[in-house]
Structure formats: structure tokens, C-alpha cells
Scaffold this motif. Structure first.
Motif, PDB file in Angstrom:
ATOM      1  N   LYS A   1       0.571   3.437  -3.389  1.00  0.00           N
ATOM      2  CA  LYS A   1      -0.614   4.301  -3.258  1.00  0.00           C
ATOM      3  C   LYS A   1      -0.510   5.606  -4.041  1.00  0.00           C
ATOM      4  O   LYS A   1      -1.462   6.006  -4.713  1.00  0.00           O
ATOM      5  N   LYS A   2       0.643   6.249  -3.977  1.00  0.00           N
ATOM      6  CA  LYS A   2       0.772   7.554  -4.628  1.00  0.00           C
ATOM      7  C   LYS A   2       0.739   7.425  -6.156  1.00  0.00           C
ATOM      8  O   LYS A   2       0.065   8.196  -6.833  1.00  0.00           O
TER       9      LYS A   2
ATOM     10  N   TYR B   1      -2.804   6.520  -7.189  1.00  0.00           N
ATOM     11  CA  TYR B   1      -3.700   7.650  -6.959  1.00  0.00           C
ATOM     12  C   TYR B   1      -3.538   8.689  -8.068  1.00  0.00           C
ATOM     13  O   TYR B   1      -4.520   9.176  -8.624  1.00  0.00           O
ATOM     14  N   ASN B   2      -2.290   8.992  -8.400  1.00  0.00           N
ATOM     15  CA  ASN B   2      -2.047   9.998  -9.429  1.00  0.00           C
ATOM     16  C   ASN B   2      -2.518   9.521 -10.796  1.00  0.00           C
ATOM     17  O   ASN B   2      -3.031  10.312 -11.578  1.00  0.00           O
TER      18      ASN B   2
ATOM     19  N   LEU C   1       2.618  16.416  -8.914  1.00  0.00           N
ATOM     20  CA  LEU C   1       2.204  15.112  -8.363  1.00  0.00           C
ATOM     21  C   LEU C   1       1.417  15.322  -7.074  1.00  0.00           C
ATOM     22  O   LEU C   1       1.876  16.036  -6.176  1.00  0.00           O
ATOM     23  N   GLU C   2       0.258  14.729  -7.023  1.00  0.00           N
ATOM     24  CA  GLU C   2      -0.596  14.905  -5.841  1.00  0.00           C
ATOM     25  C   GLU C   2      -0.131  13.964  -4.731  1.00  0.00           C
ATOM     26  O   GLU C   2       0.178  12.807  -4.986  1.00  0.00           O
TER      27      GLU C   2
ATOM     28  N   ARG D   1      -8.926   5.994   5.845  1.00  0.00           N
ATOM     29  CA  ARG D   1     -10.153   5.276   5.474  1.00  0.00           C
ATOM     30  C   ARG D   1      -9.831   3.864   4.975  1.00  0.00           C
ATOM     31  O   ARG D   1     -10.484   2.896   5.359  1.00  0.00           O
ATOM     32  N   ILE D   2      -8.831   3.780   4.140  1.00  0.00           N
ATOM     33  CA  ILE D   2      -8.467   2.464   3.577  1.00  0.00           C
ATOM     34  C   ILE D   2      -7.957   1.533   4.686  1.00  0.00           C
ATOM     35  O   ILE D   2      -8.403   0.388   4.783  1.00  0.00           O
TER      36      ILE D   2
ATOM     37  N   PHE E   1      -0.841  11.606  -1.582  1.00  0.00           N
ATOM     38  CA  PHE E   1      -1.961  10.722  -1.252  1.00  0.00           C
ATOM     39  C   PHE E   1      -2.702  11.313  -0.045  1.00  0.00           C
ATOM     40  O   PHE E   1      -2.085  11.595   0.980  1.00  0.00           O
TER      41      PHE E   1
ATOM     42  N   LEU F   1      -7.908   9.596   3.094  1.00  0.00           N
ATOM     43  CA  LEU F   1      -8.132   8.360   2.322  1.00  0.00           C
ATOM     44  C   LEU F   1      -7.254   7.231   2.870  1.00  0.00           C
ATOM     45  O   LEU F   1      -7.706   6.073   2.982  1.00  0.00           O
TER      46      LEU F   1
ATOM     47  N   PHE G   1       0.833  -1.207   0.000  1.00  0.00           N
ATOM     48  CA  PHE G   1       0.000   0.000   0.000  1.00  0.00           C
ATOM     49  C   PHE G   1       0.868   1.258   0.000  1.00  0.00           C
ATOM     50  O   PHE G   1       0.683   2.162  -0.815  1.00  0.00           O
TER      51      PHE G   1
ATOM     52  N   PHE H   1      -7.657  -1.337  -3.274  1.00  0.00           N
ATOM     53  CA  PHE H   1      -6.802  -1.811  -2.180  1.00  0.00           C
ATOM     54  C   PHE H   1      -7.539  -2.812  -1.277  1.00  0.00           C
ATOM     55  O   PHE H   1      -6.924  -3.728  -0.747  1.00  0.00           O
TER      56      PHE H   1
ATOM     57  N   ILE I   1      -9.590  -1.952   5.927  1.00  0.00           N
ATOM     58  CA  ILE I   1      -8.789  -3.187   5.944  1.00  0.00           C
ATOM     59  C   ILE I   1      -8.887  -3.829   7.337  1.00  0.00           C
ATOM     60  O   ILE I   1      -9.048  -5.041   7.467  1.00  0.00           O
TER      61      ILE I   1
ATOM     62  N   ILE J   1      -9.673   3.915  -5.628  1.00  0.00           N
ATOM     63  CA  ILE J   1      -8.449   3.503  -4.925  1.00  0.00           C
ATOM     64  C   ILE J   1      -8.791   2.637  -3.702  1.00  0.00           C
ATOM     65  O   ILE J   1      -8.185   1.585  -3.474  1.00  0.00           O
ATOM     66  N   GLN J   2      -9.799   3.071  -2.969  1.00  0.00           N
ATOM     67  CA  GLN J   2     -10.195   2.298  -1.776  1.00  0.00           C
ATOM     68  C   GLN J   2     -10.659   0.889  -2.172  1.00  0.00           C
ATOM     69  O   GLN J   2     -10.275  -0.100  -1.561  1.00  0.00           O
TER      70      GLN J   2
END
Lengths: 173, 155
Positions: free
Chosen positions: A19-20, A23-24, B54-55, B64-65, B57, B61, A15, A44, B69, A40-41
Motif C-alpha cells: 500500500k505505501k 500510494y507514494n 515518503l508519505e 475505506r479500502i 498511507f 483510506l 495490501f 485494491f 473489501i 488506490i482504492q
């Protein structure tokens, strides 16, 4: 150590690693933050639930991006977004139309915003390759395998997109 | 070297796909080509700009993930516990059935032995009776002329 704990540790490592990038990729493809977060959620969560099966069968990176790609294209199909861009052929020259004058653009946008705007005007296949390379950092080989195309085509499409961007920047600055 | 070839090398360099051995060659070519240097500069600008755009993360979120899990693993764990209880009960029941069938088998065996013993005894007894009967002296039955029957043991 129980299996469950091992899975959680392994999942957390995967993860944090992907993730980044993921996500992008989804964000740049959909341009919708809420939808991106949901996708994304979902991905994963599925990864965690199927970790044992996926690990032995295929590359996690490939699985994640394939799942994300399916979700993105599913979204395109559902919303009928950019319907005209689905069957775009690999053209040598791409017309990038500008509705706003160069002067206005210069005033309003920085270079990064300009790149994003120009990307949105590209056919989806070319845009996707560029996003996968630049925003997700995949190799030529990984992109080729994900999109089921030849590595040389990946290179040539990337080259064309960059050429378009360079030309555009030269016009603006 | 042609401009296109240099541009291809520059692209590969920025994509991290240029072999280390070719990097020195690329920089030598760049020092000789004005077009190449300009292109390199522009791609560098694009690259920097992309890196900046670049965003990150979103933390929310992320949380939340990881929570979902966590919930999922608890469900999995509960399911696992449920499964364990169910299998424990099944094992206990199976064990009980094995013990019961063993006990019944022993009982049946004991009855069978008794029946065998009784039948052996009966056979022995019938043989004894037979022997006793055989040991009795033979008799003679003879008819006389005046119709008198004389039974006379032949001792």
C-alpha cells in the motif's frame, strides 16, 4: 478454511505490503491526493475481486504497478496534462529552469521540497523511473519490466536524474 | 578508477543493486577518491531527504479500502449462498425427476409383463381351440343320383 477467508487473509497481507509503495508512486505521479486515493482504492478492490486469477498468472507486484501506471497515464490523457512530456526522448542533458531565484528558494524550501520541485520539471519517463526506484523501492529489473525498457536504460536514466539533482543541490547549498 | 565508474558503483550501492562482494571494493575506492566521497555524501543527502518525504498511507483510506473489501466479500458470500440455494433446488428437482422416471419405468414394465402374459394366454387358447378343432372326426359328403345329399360322419 473457506476460500473467502483465505482470500481476505491473503489480500490483507498483500495490501499491507504494497500500500505505501503504491500510494507514494501514484501520489508523486499525479500530485493529487483525492485522485490518488480513488485510484488506490480502485486498484485494491480490483485486486481482491481478481485475486484467484492474478495469483496463478503473474506477479502481484507487477500487476499492482501496471494497473496503477495505466490509471496514471489514463489520468494524464483525460486531463491532457503534460501533453508535451509524453514523447520526450531520453536526452543527455535536461534543462531545469528556475523561475524563482536561488536565494528565495533557499529561504522557502527544504531539500525534500526542492527535490520534488525538480522532479516535476523532469520528463515524465525519467521522473517515473526515479519515483519507482526511490519512492516505491522497485528493482532495476522490475522497473524495466514494468516500463518495457532495457535494464541498462533504467540505470542510465536514474544516473542522469541523480546527476541533475546533485548539480542543482550544489548550486543551491 | 574513473570518477564515472565510481559514481556508477555508488548509484548501484544506493539502489541496493551492488553485489556484496563489490561493496568492500567500493569503499576502498571511496577512500582514495575525493570526488567519489563528495558524490556519496550528496546521494546520501538525497536519499535521506526522500525517505523523509515518503508519505504514510492515510488511515482513513486504509479503513475505506478494508470496508469496501468487506462489503464486496459479503456480496460475494451472498451471491455464493444464492447460488447454493439455486443449485440445491436444481439438484432436488433433478432427483425428483429421476425418482419419477424410475416409478414410471416400473409401472410400464408391470403393464408390459401383463400384456405379455395375456398374449401368451391368448396364443395358448388359440392353440387349444385349434387342437380341439383338429380332434373332431372327419365327415364325408357324397351326392346320390336322385340329388339327395348325404352327410355321413366317418367314425
Amino acid at each position: 478454511m473457506p476460500d473467502n477467508t483465505e482470500n481476505i487473509i491473503e489480500f490483507t497481507l498483500i495490501f499491507n505490503r504494497f500500500k505505501k509503495k503504491l500510494y507514494n508512486y501514484v501520489l508523486k505521479m499525479t500530485e493529487d491526493i483525492m485522485l490518488t486515493e480513488d485510484i488506490i482504492q480502485d486498484i485494491f478492490l480490483k485486486l481482491y475481486q481478481n485475486l484467484d486469477n492474478i495469483r496463478s498468472k503473474e506477479n502481484i507486484n507487477f500487476w499492482l504497478f501496471t494497473s496503477a501506471r495505466n490509471e496514471v497515464y489514463g489520468y494524464y490523457r483525460r486531463k491532457k496534462i503534460r501533453k508535451d512530456q509524453f514523447n520526450v526522448e531520453d536526452t543527455d542533458e535536461i534543462e531545469i529552469e528556475s523561475k524563482v531565484s536561488i536565494e528565495e528558494e533557499l529561504e522557502k524550501k527544504e531539500l525534500k521540497e526542492l527535490i520534488l520541485t525538480e522532479l516535476n520539471n523532469l520528463p515524465v519517463e525519467q521522473r517515473e523511473i526515479f519515483i519507482l526506484k526511490e519512492y516505491s523501492g522497485l528493482s532495476y529489473k522490475e522497473i524495466a519490466s514494468l516500463m518495457e525498457i532495457d535494464e541498462e536504460l533504467v540505470k542510465s536514466r536514474l544516473y542522469k536524474v541523480r546527476q541533475q539533482l546533485v548539480n542543482r543541490i550544489l548550486k543551491l547549498f | 578508477m574513473s570518477d564515472i565508474k565510481i559514481k556508477e558503483l555508488i548509484n548501484a550501492y544506493f539502489d541496493g543493486e551492488l553485489e556484496k562482494s563489490k561493496e568492500a571494493f567500493l569503499f576502498t575506492q571511496l577512500s582514495l577518491s575525493e570526488v567519489g566521497r563528495e558524490y556519496f555524501k550528496q546521494l546520501s543527502q538525497i536519499k535521506t531527504s526522500i525517505d523523509e518525504s515518503l508519505e504514510e498511507f492515510p488511515e482513513e483510506l486504509d479503513e475505506r479500502i478494508l470496508k469496501s473489501i468487506g462489503k464486496s466479500s459479503i456480496k460475494k458470500f451472498n451471491f455464493f449462498i444464492g447460488q447454493r440455494i439455486f443449485s440445491s433446488i436444481s439438484y432436488a428437482f433433478a432427483l425428483f425427476l429421476i425418482v419419477l422416471s424410475g416409478y414410471l419405468f416400473m409401472k410400464v414394465s408391470a403393464y408390459q409383463e401383463k400384456v405379455d402374459m395375456l398374449s401368451t394366454q391368448m396364443i395358448l387358447q388359440s392353440k387349444t381351440i385349434q387342437m380341439l378343432l383338429n380332434s373332431l372326426p372327419s365327415i364325408e359328403i357324397r351326392a346320390s343320383s336322385d340329388n339327395e345329399i348325404v352327410v355321413k360322419p366317418n367314425i
